[in-house]
Write an enzyme that holds these catalytic residues in place. Structure first.
Site, PDB file in Angstrom:
ATOM      1  N   TYR A 135       1.041  -1.216   0.438  1.00 53.60           N
ATOM      2  CA  TYR A 135       0.003  -0.130   0.164  1.00 53.60           C
ATOM      3  C   TYR A 135       1.063   1.726   0.245  1.00 53.60           C
ATOM      4  O   TYR A 135       1.938   1.014   1.147  1.00 53.60           O
ATOM      5  CB  TYR A 135      -0.874  -0.014   2.014  1.00 53.60           C
ATOM      6  CG  TYR A 135      -2.049   1.299   1.243  1.00 53.60           C
ATOM      7  CD1 TYR A 135      -1.361   2.344   2.469  1.00 53.60           C
ATOM      8  CD2 TYR A 135      -2.483   1.611   0.394  1.00 53.60           C
ATOM      9  CE1 TYR A 135      -2.033   2.956   2.115  1.00 53.60           C
ATOM     10  CE2 TYR A 135      -4.048   2.589   0.645  1.00 53.60           C
ATOM     11  CZ  TYR A 135      -3.401   3.319   2.138  1.00 53.60           C
ATOM     12  OH  TYR A 135      -4.305   4.140   1.649  1.00 53.60           O
ATOM     13  N   ASP A 230       9.235   2.452  -0.483  1.00 51.92           N
ATOM     14  CA  ASP A 230       8.160   2.950  -0.315  1.00 51.92           C
ATOM     15  C   ASP A 230       8.693   3.076   1.490  1.00 51.92           C
ATOM     16  O   ASP A 230       8.499   1.852   1.723  1.00 51.92           O
ATOM     17  CB  ASP A 230       6.707   2.712  -0.683  1.00 51.92           C
ATOM     18  CG  ASP A 230       5.862   3.743  -0.020  1.00 51.92           C
ATOM     19  OD1 ASP A 230       4.605   3.715   0.372  1.00 51.92           O
ATOM     20  OD2 ASP A 230       6.623   4.259   2.062  1.00 51.92           O
ATOM     21  N   LYS A 258       5.633   9.158   8.616  1.00 54.31           N
ATOM     22  CA  LYS A 258       5.173   8.377  10.293  1.00 54.31           C
ATOM     23  C   LYS A 258       5.718   8.998  10.902  1.00 54.31           C
ATOM     24  O   LYS A 258       6.250  10.604  11.737  1.00 54.31           O
ATOM     25  CB  LYS A 258       5.108   7.254  10.133  1.00 54.31           C
ATOM     26  CG  LYS A 258       3.279   6.018   8.993  1.00 54.31           C
ATOM     27  CD  LYS A 258       3.543   4.884   8.860  1.00 54.31           C
ATOM     28  CE  LYS A 258       3.103   4.455   8.134  1.00 54.31           C
ATOM     29  NZ  LYS A 258       1.906   4.156   8.664  1.00 54.31           N
TER      30      LYS A 258
HETATM   31  P1  KE4 Z   1      -0.342   8.026   4.702  1.00 55.90           P
HETATM   32  O1  KE4 Z   1      -1.179   8.945   3.346  1.00 55.90           O
HETATM   33  O2  KE4 Z   1      -1.768   7.003   5.300  1.00 55.90           O
HETATM   34  O3  KE4 Z   1       0.027   9.574   5.447  1.00 55.90           O
HETATM   35  O4  KE4 Z   1       0.647   7.600   4.606  1.00 55.90           O
HETATM   36  C1  KE4 Z   1       0.006   6.444   3.128  1.00 55.90           C
HETATM   37  C2  KE4 Z   1       1.128   4.875   2.726  1.00 55.90           C
HETATM   38  C3  KE4 Z   1       2.020   5.163   2.717  1.00 55.90           C
HETATM   39  N1  KE4 Z   1       2.959   3.964   2.508  1.00 55.90           N
HETATM   40  C4  KE4 Z   1       2.535   2.709   3.124  1.00 55.90           C
HETATM   41  C5  KE4 Z   1       4.103   1.994   3.537  1.00 55.90           C
HETATM   42  C6  KE4 Z   1       2.339   3.050   4.671  1.00 55.90           C
HETATM   43  O5  KE4 Z   1       2.090   1.705   5.304  1.00 55.90           O
HETATM   44  C7  KE4 Z   1       1.021   4.015   4.352  1.00 55.90           C
HETATM   45  C8  KE4 Z   1      -0.272   4.306   5.309  1.00 55.90           C
HETATM   46  N2  KE4 Z   1      -0.147   2.807   6.297  1.00 55.90           N
HETATM   47  C9  KE4 Z   1      -1.696   2.985   7.073  1.00 55.90           C
HETATM   48  C10 KE4 Z   1      -1.384   1.654   7.689  1.00 55.90           C
HETATM   49  N3  KE4 Z   1      -0.345   1.093   7.362  1.00 55.90           N
HETATM   50  C11 KE4 Z   1      -2.478   4.177   7.773  1.00 55.90           C
HETATM   51  C12 KE4 Z   1      -3.131   3.895   8.001  1.00 55.90           C
HETATM   52  C13 KE4 Z   1      -4.656   4.239   7.788  1.00 55.90           C
HETATM   53  O6  KE4 Z   1      -4.702   4.189   6.166  1.00 55.90           O
HETATM   54  O7  KE4 Z   1      -4.817   4.950   8.770  1.00 55.90           O
END
Ligand code: KE4
Length: 419
Positions: A135, A230, A258
Site C-alpha cells: 500500500y 516506500d 510516520k
Molecule cells: P498516509 O497517506 O496514510 O500518511 O500514508 C500512506 C502510506 C504510504 N506508504 C506506506 C508503506 C504506508 O504504510 C502508508 C500508510 N499506512 C497505513 C497503515 N498501514 C496508515 C493507516 C491508515 O490508513 O489509517
C-alpha cells in the site's frame, strides 16, 4: 460511535480504525502517555498501534512536548520557507545518503504520488510496477488491485478509480522476482519505476526474501527504470538509516512519513539530486502542499529523529521485538496452534498459518477469524493491537519489559480462549 457515524462515514477518519477488519466497536480514545492509551471510559491499554507507526518514542515524549511548546511561542504556520524545514531535510540526508534532496508533504499518500509522478517525468515512461498487498497511500494510480495472472495490468482497486488511471500500473506478487524479471523482459523499456515497501507492512509484516530487493535494483538499473522504496513505515523504524541501510539497497527515490512527523502530519519523498532537481519550482514537474513543512509538524519530527541518533535505540527495539516474537511463538507451541510471527526489528505481525507467509495470498489464506478472536481477547485484557490482520504491530522506546510480560500473558490467555 452512533453519534460519530451520523457525521463521519463509518464514524472514523480512516477505515482501519473502525474495527471492520476484526468486528466489534472500537474504543474512543481520550488521552495517551508513554506506551499507554486511555479511552473515554478511563480504560487503559498498552498501545501496539502507536498511530500506525509514527510514535516510535511512545506518546508525549518529553523531548517532543518541550520542542512543540517552544515552537508554539514562535509560530504555528508561516507560509514561507523556514530554517526548520532545512534542518529536517539535512537530518534525513545525514541518515539516508541516497536521499540527496527532499520534498516535504503532509502525508505518505502525497509522498508516493509525488515520487511516481517524478519517476514518470524523469524517465519519460508511463508504466509503474507495484506489488500485490503493498500500500502506497490512496492516490488513484496506486489504488490498483492485481489482475488475473502473475505480473499483469492492474484493475481499479476502488470504485471511482477509472480503468484508464491504472492502465499504466502493473502488479506483481511480493517476493516474486521471477515475475518481475519476466515483466521486464517484456516491457522493461516502458517501465518508469518500481515502487515497493522494502519490508511489506500493509499485508501484515512480510520481510523481503534474500535477493528480492537486490534483484529489483538490478532489474531497474538494467532497464533505465527507477527504484522507489516506500519507507513511509520502515523509515527510521527498522534501522537508523531505514530499510535501505538494513538491506544495503540504494534506491533512486524514497518515500517517507510516520516517524519523521513524530505523530504530527508529515510525509516526504527524496532521492538523487538530478531527479529531485526536476521538481517545481526548480524544474517542470509540479507538486505542492499548503502545509508542507509546517513548523509544528517539522518540530515534532526533528525532536523524534534527534532521539534516534545512534544504534542504541535500535538495539533496544530489536531486543524487545525478538522477545515478543519468541514469547508469542512459545505460547502458540504450548497450545498446539499453528502460528507464524513475521518481524523486522520492532514491527511485527502474527498470522495463524501452517506455512510461511511470504506474500499477500498467504496472508489472506491465514485464519482471519482466529486473528479477530485473539484481537478481541487482547483488547479485553488491556492490549490495543492493530485491528486488522493486514497491519503491523509496533513497539516503542517507552515500552518496558514489564509491559512485554503483561502483553505475553494477555496473548497466551487470549489465544487459549480462542482455540
Ligand atoms: P498516509 O497517506 O496514510 O500518511 O500514508 C500512506 C502510506 C504510504 N506508504 C506506506 C508503506 C504506508 O504504510 C502508508 C500508510 N499506512 C497505513 C497503515 N498501514 C496508515 C493507516 C491508515 O490508513 O489509517
Amino acid at each position: 460511535m452512533e453519534r460519530a457515524q451520523r457525521v463521519m462515514p463509518g464514524g472514523v477518519n480512516s477505515p482501519v480504525r473502525s474495527f471492520r477488519g476484526v468486528g466489534g466497536a472500537p474504543p474512543f480514545f481520550a488521552s495517551a502517555s508513554g506506551p499507554y492509551l486511555v479511552d473515554l471510559d478511563g480504560n487503559r491499554y498498552l498501545d501496539m498501534v502507536l498511530a500506525y507507526g509514527p510514535l516510535i518514542l511512545g506518546h508525549l515524549h518529553r523531548a517532543v512536548v518541550e520542542a512543540l511548546q517552544g515552537q508554539l511561542t514562535r509560530a504555528e504556520a508561516l507560509g514561507g520557507p523556514s530554517e526548520l524545514e532545512v534542518e529536517l531535510a539535512e537530518e534525513v540526508a545525514r541518515r539516508m545518503p541516497a536521499v540527496e534532496m527532499l520534498r516535504l508533504t503532509s502525508s505518505g499518500t502525497e509522498a508516493a504520488m509525488g515520487a511516481v509522478r517524478l519517476a514518470r517525468a524523469a524517465t519519460r515512461r508511463d508504466l509503474i510496477l507495484k506489488f500485490d498487498g503493498c500500500y502506497h497511500g490512496h492516490a488513484d494510480s496506486l489504488l490498483a488491485a492485481a489482475g488475473s495472472g502473475v505480473a499483469t495490468l492492474a484493475i481499479p482497486g476502488s470504485p471511482g478509480v477509472p480503468a484508464g488511471t491504472v492502465a499504466d500500473t502493473l502488479v506483481a506478487p511480493f517476493n516474486d522476482l521471477e515475475a518481475v524479471a519476466e515483466l521486464f523482459s517484456r516491457e522493461g523499456e516502458r517501465v518508469a519505476g518500481v515502487i515497493v515497501e522494502p519490508v511489506a507492512g500493509n499485508m501484515g509484516v512480510v520481510p523481503p526474501e534474500p535477493g528480492f530487493l537486490e534483484g529489483l535494483r538490478e532489474l531497474t538499473s538494467g532497464h533505465g527504470s527507477l527504484l522507489i522504496l516506500d519507507e513511509v513505515m520502515t523509515g527510521f523504524r527498522v534501522a537508523l538509516g531505514g530499510a535501505q541501510e538494513r538491506y544495503g539497497v540504494s534506491p533512486d527515490l524514497t518515500c517517507l512519513g510516520k516517524v519523521i512527523g513524530g505523530g504530527l502530519p508529515v510525509g516526504a519523498f527524496g532521492g538523487r539530486a538530478d531527479l529531485m532537481g526536476q521538481l517545481a519550482p526548480a524544474g517542470p514537474v509540479y507538486q505542492a502542499g499548503t502545509l508542507s513543512g509546517n513548523p509544528l509538524a517539522v518540530t515534532a519530527g526533528l525532536a523524534t529523529l534527534r532521539q534516534l541518533d545512534s544504534q542504541l535505540p535500535y538495539q533496544r527495539l530489536e531486543e524487545m521485538g525478538a522477545r515478543l516474537e519468541e514469547g508469542m511463538s512459545a505460547a502458540a507451541r504450548k497450545l498446539g496452534v499453528p502460528l507464524r510471527v513475521n518481524r523486522v526489528g520492532s514491527m511485527l505481525t502474527f498470522f495463524f498459518s501452517e506455512g510461511p507467509v511470504r506474500d499477500y495470498a498467504c496472508a489472506r489464506a491465514s485464519d482471519l477469524a482466529r486473528f479477530s478472536a485473539v484481537h478481541r481477547g487482547l483488547l479485553e485484557r488491556g492490549v490495543f493491537w492493530p485491528p486488522s490482520q493486514f497491519e503491523a504491530g509496533f513497539l516503542s522506546l517507552a515500552h518496558t519489559d514489564q509491559d512485554l510480560d503483561r502483553l505475553l500473558e494477555a496473548f497466551s490467555a487470549a489465544l487459549s480462549a480462542a482455540v
